[in-house]
Design a protein around this motif. Structure first.
Motif, PDB file in Angstrom:
ATOM      1  N   PHE A 133     -58.795  30.264  11.742  1.00 52.97           N
ATOM      2  CA  PHE A 133     -58.983  29.024  12.479  1.00 52.97           C
ATOM      3  C   PHE A 133     -58.167  29.097  13.759  1.00 52.97           C
ATOM      4  O   PHE A 133     -56.970  29.397  13.713  1.00 52.97           O
ATOM      5  CB  PHE A 133     -58.498  27.825  11.658  1.00 52.97           C
ATOM      6  CG  PHE A 133     -59.217  27.645  10.354  1.00 52.97           C
ATOM      7  CD1 PHE A 133     -60.304  26.793  10.255  1.00 52.97           C
ATOM      8  CD2 PHE A 133     -58.813  28.333   9.214  1.00 52.97           C
ATOM      9  CE1 PHE A 133     -60.965  26.614   9.040  1.00 52.97           C
ATOM     10  CE2 PHE A 133     -59.469  28.166   8.003  1.00 52.97           C
ATOM     11  CZ  PHE A 133     -60.543  27.311   7.918  1.00 52.97           C
ATOM     12  N   GLU A 134     -58.800  28.815  14.885  1.00 52.53           N
ATOM     13  CA  GLU A 134     -58.101  28.741  16.157  1.00 52.53           C
ATOM     14  C   GLU A 134     -58.158  27.302  16.635  1.00 52.53           C
ATOM     15  O   GLU A 134     -59.244  26.725  16.770  1.00 52.53           O
ATOM     16  CB  GLU A 134     -58.732  29.678  17.184  1.00 52.53           C
ATOM     17  CG  GLU A 134     -58.603  31.141  16.794  1.00 52.53           C
ATOM     18  CD  GLU A 134     -59.258  32.076  17.795  1.00 52.53           C
ATOM     19  OE1 GLU A 134     -59.161  31.808  19.009  1.00 52.53           O
ATOM     20  OE2 GLU A 134     -59.878  33.055  17.357  1.00 52.53           O
ATOM     21  N   MET A 135     -56.993  26.726  16.844  1.00 47.74           N
ATOM     22  CA  MET A 135     -56.884  25.311  17.176  1.00 47.74           C
ATOM     23  C   MET A 135     -56.686  25.129  18.683  1.00 47.74           C
ATOM     24  O   MET A 135     -56.024  25.934  19.330  1.00 47.74           O
ATOM     25  CB  MET A 135     -55.695  24.698  16.440  1.00 47.74           C
ATOM     26  CG  MET A 135     -55.620  25.037  14.952  1.00 47.74           C
ATOM     27  SD  MET A 135     -57.044  24.529  14.001  1.00 47.74           S
ATOM     28  CE  MET A 135     -56.738  22.780  13.943  1.00 47.74           C
ATOM     29  N   GLU A 136     -57.285  24.057  19.213  1.00 47.48           N
ATOM     30  CA  GLU A 136     -57.060  23.634  20.593  1.00 47.48           C
ATOM     31  C   GLU A 136     -57.022  22.115  20.608  1.00 47.48           C
ATOM     32  O   GLU A 136     -57.924  21.469  20.077  1.00 47.48           O
ATOM     33  CB  GLU A 136     -58.171  24.126  21.518  1.00 47.48           C
ATOM     34  CG  GLU A 136     -58.172  25.625  21.743  1.00 47.48           C
ATOM     35  CD  GLU A 136     -59.325  26.089  22.624  1.00 47.48           C
ATOM     36  OE1 GLU A 136     -60.039  25.241  23.211  1.00 47.48           O
ATOM     37  OE2 GLU A 136     -59.516  27.312  22.709  1.00 47.48           O
ATOM     38  N   ASN A 137     -55.970  21.559  21.195  1.00 47.96           N
ATOM     39  CA  ASN A 137     -55.838  20.108  21.320  1.00 47.96           C
ATOM     40  C   ASN A 137     -55.982  19.394  19.971  1.00 47.96           C
ATOM     41  O   ASN A 137     -56.613  18.338  19.874  1.00 47.96           O
ATOM     42  CB  ASN A 137     -56.850  19.552  22.328  1.00 47.96           C
ATOM     43  CG  ASN A 137     -56.681  20.168  23.689  1.00 47.96           C
ATOM     44  OD1 ASN A 137     -55.554  20.306  24.174  1.00 47.96           O
ATOM     45  ND2 ASN A 137     -57.779  20.557  24.313  1.00 47.96           N
ATOM     46  N   GLY A 138     -55.417  19.989  18.923  1.00 47.26           N
ATOM     47  CA  GLY A 138     -55.412  19.349  17.615  1.00 47.26           C
ATOM     48  C   GLY A 138     -56.732  19.405  16.865  1.00 47.26           C
ATOM     49  O   GLY A 138     -56.899  18.731  15.857  1.00 47.26           O
ATOM     50  N   LYS A 139     -57.674  20.228  17.329  1.00 45.68           N
ATOM     51  CA  LYS A 139     -58.988  20.357  16.679  1.00 45.68           C
ATOM     52  C   LYS A 139     -59.283  21.839  16.436  1.00 45.68           C
ATOM     53  O   LYS A 139     -58.750  22.719  17.104  1.00 45.68           O
ATOM     54  CB  LYS A 139     -60.093  19.791  17.580  1.00 45.68           C
ATOM     55  CG  LYS A 139     -59.942  18.339  17.922  1.00 45.68           C
ATOM     56  CD  LYS A 139     -60.729  17.502  16.985  1.00 45.68           C
ATOM     57  CE  LYS A 139     -60.724  16.037  17.450  1.00 45.68           C
ATOM     58  NZ  LYS A 139     -61.587  15.232  16.643  1.00 45.68           N
ATOM     59  N   ILE A 140     -60.187  22.096  15.497  1.00 44.03           N
ATOM     60  CA  ILE A 140     -60.621  23.467  15.241  1.00 44.03           C
ATOM     61  C   ILE A 140     -61.622  23.838  16.325  1.00 44.03           C
ATOM     62  O   ILE A 140     -62.706  23.254  16.422  1.00 44.03           O
ATOM     63  CB  ILE A 140     -61.253  23.591  13.845  1.00 44.03           C
ATOM     64  CG1 ILE A 140     -60.245  23.206  12.769  1.00 44.03           C
ATOM     65  CG2 ILE A 140     -61.784  25.009  13.627  1.00 44.03           C
ATOM     66  CD1 ILE A 140     -60.849  23.005  11.385  1.00 44.03           C
ATOM     67  N   ALA A 141     -61.254  24.810  17.155  1.00 46.25           N
ATOM     68  CA  ALA A 141     -62.116  25.254  18.253  1.00 46.25           C
ATOM     69  C   ALA A 141     -62.938  26.477  17.851  1.00 46.25           C
ATOM     70  O   ALA A 141     -64.076  26.637  18.294  1.00 46.25           O
ATOM     71  CB  ALA A 141     -61.275  25.574  19.488  1.00 46.25           C
ATOM     72  N   LYS A 142     -62.350  27.329  17.021  1.00 52.29           N
ATOM     73  CA  LYS A 142     -63.041  28.524  16.519  1.00 52.29           C
ATOM     74  C   LYS A 142     -62.705  28.662  15.045  1.00 52.29           C
ATOM     75  O   LYS A 142     -61.549  28.534  14.642  1.00 52.29           O
ATOM     76  CB  LYS A 142     -62.618  29.772  17.282  1.00 52.29           C
ATOM     77  CG  LYS A 142     -63.029  29.752  18.726  1.00 52.29           C
ATOM     78  CD  LYS A 142     -62.555  30.974  19.461  1.00 52.29           C
ATOM     79  CE  LYS A 142     -62.960  30.852  20.924  1.00 52.29           C
ATOM     80  NZ  LYS A 142     -62.277  31.832  21.761  1.00 52.29           N
ATOM     81  N   TRP A 143     -63.754  28.947  14.262  1.00 49.81           N
ATOM     82  CA  TRP A 143     -63.577  29.084  12.818  1.00 49.81           C
ATOM     83  C   TRP A 143     -64.455  30.233  12.366  1.00 49.81           C
ATOM     84  O   TRP A 143     -65.657  30.229  12.560  1.00 49.81           O
ATOM     85  CB  TRP A 143     -63.967  27.782  12.131  1.00 49.81           C
ATOM     86  CG  TRP A 143     -64.028  27.791  10.635  1.00 49.81           C
ATOM     87  CD1 TRP A 143     -63.405  28.650   9.776  1.00 49.81           C
ATOM     88  CD2 TRP A 143     -64.766  26.874   9.822  1.00 49.81           C
ATOM     89  NE1 TRP A 143     -63.705  28.322   8.478  1.00 49.81           N
ATOM     90  CE2 TRP A 143     -64.540  27.228   8.478  1.00 49.81           C
ATOM     91  CE3 TRP A 143     -65.585  25.786  10.097  1.00 49.81           C
ATOM     92  CZ2 TRP A 143     -65.115  26.540   7.414  1.00 49.81           C
ATOM     93  CZ3 TRP A 143     -66.154  25.101   9.036  1.00 49.81           C
ATOM     94  CH2 TRP A 143     -65.917  25.473   7.714  1.00 49.81           C
TER      95      TRP A 143
END
Length: 130
Positions: free
Chosen positions: A98-108
């Protein structure tokens, strides 16, 4: 600063409750999701269509986290993902990134053995027709 590991654990907890509102809320609108070895999905609409059209008919889930590690906004998980279908449980071994950006999952990205999944599905679908 947001704790990426806790966000992923909260996401897994949402799966365990089959709380699709919370599941989709955890994802960025432009999420990239790849359930390897299947085709990837880009954008929240494509991810929703993937899960809505999976045809699994799951009425229960239990994702068991065996190991979790975080390096900044990247979180790695080793899991067993269980789903209840036709009153029977299937279990799939999964490695997830999981790659997070701005508190959301951006890449999974989830990596699993497709043959194991197909065998489990055949087992529970056969139980439904027996």
């Amino acid at each position: 600063m947001t704790d990426s590991k806790q966000l992923v654990l909260d996401f897994i907890d949402a799966w365990n409750r089959l709380d699709y509102d919370a599941i989709y809320a955890a994802m960025a609108d432009d999420i990239f999701y790849h359930n390897i070895p299947m085709e990837p999905c880009e954008g929240i609409g494509a991810v929703r269509a993937f899960f809505d059209g999976s045809g699994m008919g799951s009425d229960g889930a239990e994702w068991i986290v065996h190991h979790i590690a975080a390096d900044g906004d990247t979180v790695l998980t080793e899991r067993t993902d269980k789903f209840r279908i036709n009153g029977e449980w299937i279990a799939i071994r999964v490695m997830g990134t999981f790659e997070m950006e701005n508190g959301k999952i951006a890449k999974w990205r989830d990596y699993f053995d497709l043959a194991e999944f197909q065998n489990e599905m055949a087992r529970v679908m056969g139980a439904a027709s027996a």
